[in-house]
Design a protein around this motif. Sequence first.
Motif, short mmCIF file in Angstrom:
data_model
loop_
_atom_site.label_atom_id
_atom_site.label_comp_id
_atom_site.label_asym_id
_atom_site.label_seq_id
_atom_site.Cartn_x
_atom_site.Cartn_y
_atom_site.Cartn_z
N ALA A 83 -14.03 -31.77 -55.10
CA ALA A 83 -13.20 -32.78 -55.92
C ALA A 83 -12.04 -32.55 -56.15
N ARG A 84 -11.24 -31.51 -56.13
CA ARG A 84 -9.87 -30.99 -56.02
C ARG A 84 -9.52 -31.50 -55.04
N ALA A 85 -9.97 -31.39 -53.77
CA ALA A 85 -9.22 -32.02 -52.32
C ALA A 85 -9.05 -33.55 -52.46
N LEU A 86 -9.85 -34.13 -52.86
CA LEU A 86 -9.84 -35.57 -53.04
C LEU A 86 -9.00 -36.07 -54.05
N ALA A 87 -8.93 -35.47 -55.36
CA ALA A 87 -7.84 -35.75 -56.20
C ALA A 87 -6.35 -35.62 -55.91
N LEU A 88 -6.49 -34.53 -55.05
CA LEU A 88 -5.02 -34.17 -54.68
C LEU A 88 -4.49 -35.14 -53.55
N ASP A 89 -5.63 -35.49 -52.88
CA ASP A 89 -5.24 -36.76 -51.80
C ASP A 89 -5.21 -38.16 -52.46
N GLY A 90 -5.26 -38.05 -53.85
CA GLY A 90 -4.74 -39.46 -54.68
C GLY A 90 -5.92 -40.34 -54.90
N ALA A 91 -7.16 -39.39 -54.75
CA ALA A 91 -8.24 -40.35 -55.24
C ALA A 91 -8.41 -40.66 -56.71
N GLU A 92 -8.53 -41.92 -57.18
CA GLU A 92 -8.64 -42.31 -58.44
C GLU A 92 -10.20 -42.30 -58.95
N ILE A 93 -10.87 -42.62 -58.02
CA ILE A 93 -12.43 -42.73 -58.10
C ILE A 93 -13.02 -42.02 -57.13
N VAL A 94 -14.03 -40.93 -57.57
CA VAL A 94 -14.78 -40.33 -56.84
C VAL A 94 -16.34 -40.65 -56.89
N VAL A 95 -16.89 -41.10 -55.59
CA VAL A 95 -18.13 -41.53 -55.68
C VAL A 95 -19.02 -40.36 -55.03
N CYS A 96 -19.97 -39.87 -55.93
CA CYS A 96 -20.92 -38.90 -55.28
C CYS A 96 -22.30 -39.40 -55.25
N VAL A 97 -23.01 -39.50 -53.93
CA VAL A 97 -24.39 -39.86 -53.66
C VAL A 97 -25.22 -38.70 -53.62
N SER A 98 -26.40 -38.84 -54.20
CA SER A 98 -27.25 -37.75 -54.41
C SER A 98 -28.68 -37.70 -53.97
N ALA A 99 -29.36 -36.88 -53.67
CA ALA A 99 -30.81 -36.84 -53.66
C ALA A 99 -31.26 -35.37 -54.15
N TRP A 100 -30.71 -35.52 -55.35
CA TRP A 100 -30.99 -34.19 -56.29
C TRP A 100 -32.23 -34.04 -56.96
N PRO A 101 -33.24 -32.96 -56.56
CA PRO A 101 -34.40 -32.91 -57.15
C PRO A 101 -34.38 -32.03 -58.53
N GLY A 102 -35.53 -32.18 -59.15
CA GLY A 102 -35.76 -31.11 -60.06
C GLY A 102 -35.93 -29.85 -59.69
N SER A 103 -36.20 -28.70 -60.58
CA SER A 103 -36.20 -27.61 -60.01
C SER A 103 -37.86 -27.39 -59.47
N ALA A 104 -37.70 -26.75 -58.31
CA ALA A 104 -38.88 -26.41 -57.45
C ALA A 104 -39.82 -25.20 -57.95
N THR A 105 -39.02 -24.55 -58.91
CA THR A 105 -39.82 -23.08 -59.26
C THR A 105 -39.91 -23.46 -60.79
N ASN A 106 -41.02 -23.08 -61.43
CA ASN A 106 -41.39 -23.33 -62.75
C ASN A 106 -40.61 -24.68 -63.36
N PRO A 107 -41.49 -25.78 -62.57
CA PRO A 107 -40.68 -27.41 -62.88
C PRO A 107 -41.11 -27.42 -64.24
N GLU A 108 -40.12 -28.21 -64.99
CA GLU A 108 -40.42 -28.78 -66.42
C GLU A 108 -41.18 -30.01 -66.33
N PRO A 109 -42.25 -30.20 -67.17
CA PRO A 109 -43.08 -31.46 -67.02
C PRO A 109 -42.27 -32.57 -67.58
N ASP A 110 -41.37 -32.44 -68.39
CA ASP A 110 -40.49 -33.60 -68.91
C ASP A 110 -39.04 -33.43 -68.25
N LEU A 111 -39.05 -34.48 -67.15
CA LEU A 111 -37.80 -34.38 -66.08
C LEU A 111 -36.47 -34.14 -66.96
N ALA A 112 -36.51 -35.03 -68.16
CA ALA A 112 -35.46 -34.99 -69.05
C ALA A 112 -34.73 -33.27 -69.40
#
Length: 282
Positions: A153-182
């Motif tokens: 993010a710092r590299a993008l900010a220093l390159d003048g980015a005003e907005i950063v878009v971060c797209v993800s496929a971020w999962p919940g924990s695979a070990t000891n998963p929490e039943p309540d995802l929140a």
Amino acid sequence: MTVLRMAAVAASFDRDLAADFDRVEHWVRAARADGVRLLALPEAALGGYLLSLDGTAGAPPPLRVDGPEIRRLSAIAGDMVVAVGYCEDGGGDRYNSVVCVTGDGVLGNHRKVHRPLNEDATYGAGDGFAAFDTPVGRLGMMICYDKAFPESARALALDGAEIVVCVSAWPGSATNPEPDLAKDRWKRRFDLFDRARALENQIVWLSANQSGTFGSMRFVASAKVVDPGGDVLADTGVAEGMAVAELDVRAALETARRSMGHLRDRQPHAYPVLGDSAVVAG
């Protein structure tokens, strides 16, 4: 004052490319009807993510950035600026990429640099971060694990980015998963990274993510818009949805940076770039 209405989506996508395009069109229509001009869709929205991170899962269908699928995406975007994750056919390698388009074509393309766990068995690595100009301002893009590294993010900010878009496929924990995802600890990290990257660089942050389940993955959703002070303006929580917010981006950046400008007040001589010479303790 120029107010920008922007949105980030949490939704499910899979290997059915035709169905994925239907979903993309659905979210673009919904966003356009709500007056959104900048829309972020998740990592691997075209073709779905990996079924697992054990190195055995096959890749989504590879698409060329100058191919018919991305041209179709541009036509769907029309007068909006839309960022979408996909598997890029780079010739010799496949890349986990995100493309930013309007009806006029491709504005920017980013190949994921940081590959977690066994993702390197499927994708090659990108080699940098660069901002680019769009009709809604100067943007930077990154993908999922990239945001765990402040340098991205710092590299993008220093390159003048005003907005950063971060797209993800971020999962919940695979070990000891929490039943309540929140309450999941990986969701907590996802949210912390979003707020910290916005605050430390005093930029606007759009975070899109997969939702639901795919293969062995259970995604945390949590699409959001974060302002330059690290405050969450809109958030889908752990459900599918679209986080929408309005902001005068230039004014918000000026206000956040007026007293304590994190980019302005850096002292680079005190922390020279170490690169490969850095020693990481085991």
